[in-house]
Design a protein around this motif. Structure first.
Motif, PDB file in Angstrom:
ATOM      1  N   UNK A   1       0.871  -1.210  -0.108  1.00  0.00           N
ATOM      2  CA  UNK A   1      -0.093  -0.129  -0.026  1.00  0.00           C
ATOM      3  C   UNK A   1       0.857   1.381  -0.085  1.00  0.00           C
ATOM      4  N   UNK A   2       2.162   1.034  -0.037  1.00  0.00           N
ATOM      5  CA  UNK A   2       3.092   2.394   0.026  1.00  0.00           C
ATOM      6  C   UNK A   2       4.539   1.576  -0.200  1.00  0.00           C
ATOM      7  N   UNK A   3       5.522   2.289  -0.118  1.00  0.00           N
ATOM      8  CA  UNK A   3       6.699   1.786  -0.491  1.00  0.00           C
ATOM      9  C   UNK A   3       7.286   0.651   0.623  1.00  0.00           C
ATOM     10  N   UNK A   4       7.067   1.164   2.081  1.00  0.00           N
ATOM     11  CA  UNK A   4       7.459   0.282   3.049  1.00  0.00           C
ATOM     12  C   UNK A   4       6.823  -1.005   2.920  1.00  0.00           C
ATOM     13  N   UNK A   5       5.442  -0.907   2.932  1.00  0.00           N
ATOM     14  CA  UNK A   5       4.778  -2.238   2.930  1.00  0.00           C
ATOM     15  C   UNK A   5       5.068  -3.113   1.594  1.00  0.00           C
ATOM     16  N   UNK A   6       5.279  -2.698   0.562  1.00  0.00           N
ATOM     17  CA  UNK A   6       5.731  -3.136  -0.745  1.00  0.00           C
ATOM     18  C   UNK A   6       7.079  -4.039  -0.421  1.00  0.00           C
ATOM     19  N   UNK A   7       7.950  -3.316   0.199  1.00  0.00           N
ATOM     20  CA  UNK A   7       9.212  -4.094   0.793  1.00  0.00           C
ATOM     21  C   UNK A   7       8.763  -5.229   1.432  1.00  0.00           C
ATOM     22  N   UNK A   8       8.074  -5.068   2.339  1.00  0.00           N
ATOM     23  CA  UNK A   8       7.602  -6.187   3.350  1.00  0.00           C
ATOM     24  C   UNK A   8       7.090  -7.549   2.582  1.00  0.00           C
ATOM     25  N   UNK A   9       6.068  -6.902   1.449  1.00  0.00           N
ATOM     26  CA  UNK A   9       5.628  -7.853   0.671  1.00  0.00           C
ATOM     27  C   UNK A   9       6.458  -8.771  -0.144  1.00  0.00           C
ATOM     28  N   UNK A  10       7.549  -8.169  -0.365  1.00  0.00           N
ATOM     29  CA  UNK A  10       8.706  -8.756  -1.388  1.00  0.00           C
ATOM     30  C   UNK A  10       9.338  -9.635  -0.336  1.00  0.00           C
ATOM     31  N   UNK A  11       9.591  -9.315   0.833  1.00  0.00           N
ATOM     32  CA  UNK A  11      10.427 -10.056   1.865  1.00  0.00           C
ATOM     33  C   UNK A  11       9.602 -11.476   2.193  1.00  0.00           C
ATOM     34  N   UNK A  12       8.235 -11.174   2.548  1.00  0.00           N
ATOM     35  CA  UNK A  12       7.438 -12.209   2.569  1.00  0.00           C
ATOM     36  C   UNK A  12       7.542 -13.324   1.521  1.00  0.00           C
ATOM     37  N   UNK A  13       7.595 -12.845   0.426  1.00  0.00           N
ATOM     38  CA  UNK A  13       7.479 -13.680  -0.963  1.00  0.00           C
ATOM     39  C   UNK A  13       8.714 -14.249  -0.938  1.00  0.00           C
ATOM     40  N   UNK A  14       9.854 -13.743  -0.704  1.00  0.00           N
ATOM     41  CA  UNK A  14      11.147 -14.648  -0.763  1.00  0.00           C
ATOM     42  C   UNK A  14      11.218 -15.738   0.794  1.00  0.00           C
ATOM     43  N   UNK A  15      10.325 -15.284   1.757  1.00  0.00           N
ATOM     44  CA  UNK A  15      10.461 -16.470   2.859  1.00  0.00           C
ATOM     45  C   UNK A  15       9.417 -17.400   2.562  1.00  0.00           C
ATOM     46  N   UNK A  16       8.231 -17.160   2.058  1.00  0.00           N
ATOM     47  CA  UNK A  16       7.257 -18.306   1.796  1.00  0.00           C
ATOM     48  C   UNK A  16       6.959 -18.584   0.572  1.00  0.00           C
ATOM     49  N   UNK A  17       7.035 -20.036   0.179  1.00  0.00           N
ATOM     50  CA  UNK A  17       7.045 -20.454  -1.093  1.00  0.00           C
ATOM     51  C   UNK A  17       5.575 -20.023  -1.730  1.00  0.00           C
ATOM     52  N   UNK A  18       4.522 -20.067  -1.009  1.00  0.00           N
ATOM     53  CA  UNK A  18       3.042 -19.988  -1.295  1.00  0.00           C
ATOM     54  C   UNK A  18       2.804 -18.544  -1.516  1.00  0.00           C
ATOM     55  N   UNK A  19       3.703 -17.565  -1.184  1.00  0.00           N
ATOM     56  CA  UNK A  19       3.285 -16.148  -1.240  1.00  0.00           C
ATOM     57  C   UNK A  19       4.182 -15.318  -2.492  1.00  0.00           C
ATOM     58  N   UNK A  20       3.206 -14.722  -3.180  1.00  0.00           N
ATOM     59  CA  UNK A  20       3.946 -13.568  -4.097  1.00  0.00           C
ATOM     60  C   UNK A  20       3.528 -12.350  -3.735  1.00  0.00           C
ATOM     61  N   UNK A  21       4.122 -11.429  -4.344  1.00  0.00           N
ATOM     62  CA  UNK A  21       3.993  -9.812  -3.894  1.00  0.00           C
ATOM     63  C   UNK A  21       3.337  -9.089  -4.975  1.00  0.00           C
ATOM     64  N   UNK A  22       2.474  -7.977  -4.868  1.00  0.00           N
ATOM     65  CA  UNK A  22       2.423  -6.845  -5.517  1.00  0.00           C
ATOM     66  C   UNK A  22       2.934  -5.772  -4.868  1.00  0.00           C
ATOM     67  N   UNK A  23       3.185  -4.766  -5.615  1.00  0.00           N
ATOM     68  CA  UNK A  23       4.196  -3.634  -5.300  1.00  0.00           C
ATOM     69  C   UNK A  23       3.323  -2.306  -5.590  1.00  0.00           C
ATOM     70  N   UNK A  24       3.033  -1.378  -4.638  1.00  0.00           N
ATOM     71  CA  UNK A  24       2.256   0.120  -5.276  1.00  0.00           C
ATOM     72  C   UNK A  24       1.906   0.642  -3.872  1.00  0.00           C
TER      73      UNK A  24
END
Length: 262
Positions: A38-61
């Motif tokens: 929802x912002x730059x910081x949460x987008x970075x967190x989404x990517x980090x989760x995607x790196x850590x959890x196989x089932x998770x993918x990220x959107x950034x925005x």
């Protein structure tokens, strides 16, 4: 095999028990989850989760509630993050005239800039719209038509709104509200969306479906959404599960196709 097309696992509400939440999702059959920023910081967190959890993918925005005075570096970071192999969309972006956290022209500018990023990166967009459907559809018409596909997240508009969006290449995603007793209009629309345009989501930690309304939502409950969609559409749960899973991969093309039990 369930696909939660929109879940904020990067929200602080999951800080204490994220692993338990992920475990419950796996037990419920959730195999893919898209986590939006929802912002730059949460987008970075989404990517980090995607790196850590196989089932998770990220959107950034950048969400319209965060659209006030967005620095140029945040748009640059969204575009930089978009190159990550597990970033599958730009979002969530759009217009929110309910909160009006930023002037409406500024909201439209921030959304349009990110739609241009999506076009450059070859990614779909995840659209948030609240009390702004007409302007949102106009924006999609001018900025996305023929260039960018996407999804209308947590859809609560009319059937005509949905048809306009689908004609522009946008999937229609339903979440917890389709289960609410006071939302018959949402169910009526959900019953008439063609199989090939249908998605399911939780929008966790928000909008928990009945009978958990008012409690923190989580990806495991996407099954309740799928069950309600099957009921109102006169289809089997398996049919809706299959359609929404396949459609998730059709839209978010960077998501790896999973196999049963993966």
């Amino acid at each position: 095999m369930l696909f939660d097309s929109h879940s904020h696992l990067n929200d602080d509400q999951f800080a204490e028990d994220l692993q338990e939440v992920v475990a419950r999702a796996r037990e419920a059959g959730v195999r893919r989850v898209v986590v939006p920023g929802v912002d730059a910081a949460s987008s970075r967190r989404a990517v980090l989760l995607a790196e850590q959890i196989d089932e998770v993918y990220a959107a950034v925005g950048i969400h319209p509630e965060a659209a006030l005075n967005v620095p140029a570096r945040d748009f640059e970071e969204v575009e930089r993050l978009a190159a990550h192999p597990k970033v599958v969309a730009i979002g969530e972006i759009g217009l929110d005239y309910y909160w009006d956290a930023a002037p409406r022209p500024q909201q439209r500018e921030v959304a349009a800039r990110q739609m241009a990023i999506a076009a450059r990166c070859g990614l779909p967009v995840v659209i948030h719209t609240r009390d702004a459907m007409a302007d949102t559809l106009a924006l999609l018409q001018s900025e996305c038509r023929g260039r960018v596909r996407g999804v209308m997240h947590c859809f609560t508009g009319t059937l005509e709104d949905a048809k306009t969006a689908m004609n522009l290449g946008f999937f229609i995603s339903f979440g917890g509200p389709v289960t609410f007793k006071n939302a018959p209009d949402v169910r009526e629309v959900a019953a008439r969306i063609p199989d090939e345009w249908l998605l399911a989501e939780t929008d966790a930690p928000y909008l928990s479906p009945a009978p958990f309304r008012g409690k923190r939502n989580e990806p495991a409950r996407v099954r309740l959404v799928v069950e309600k969609l099957a009921e109102v559409r006169g289809q089997t749960v398996a049919a809706v599960e299959h359609a929404t899973y396949e459609n998730g991969h059709r839209l978010f093309q960077k998501v790896q196709k999973g196999e049963a039990g993966d």
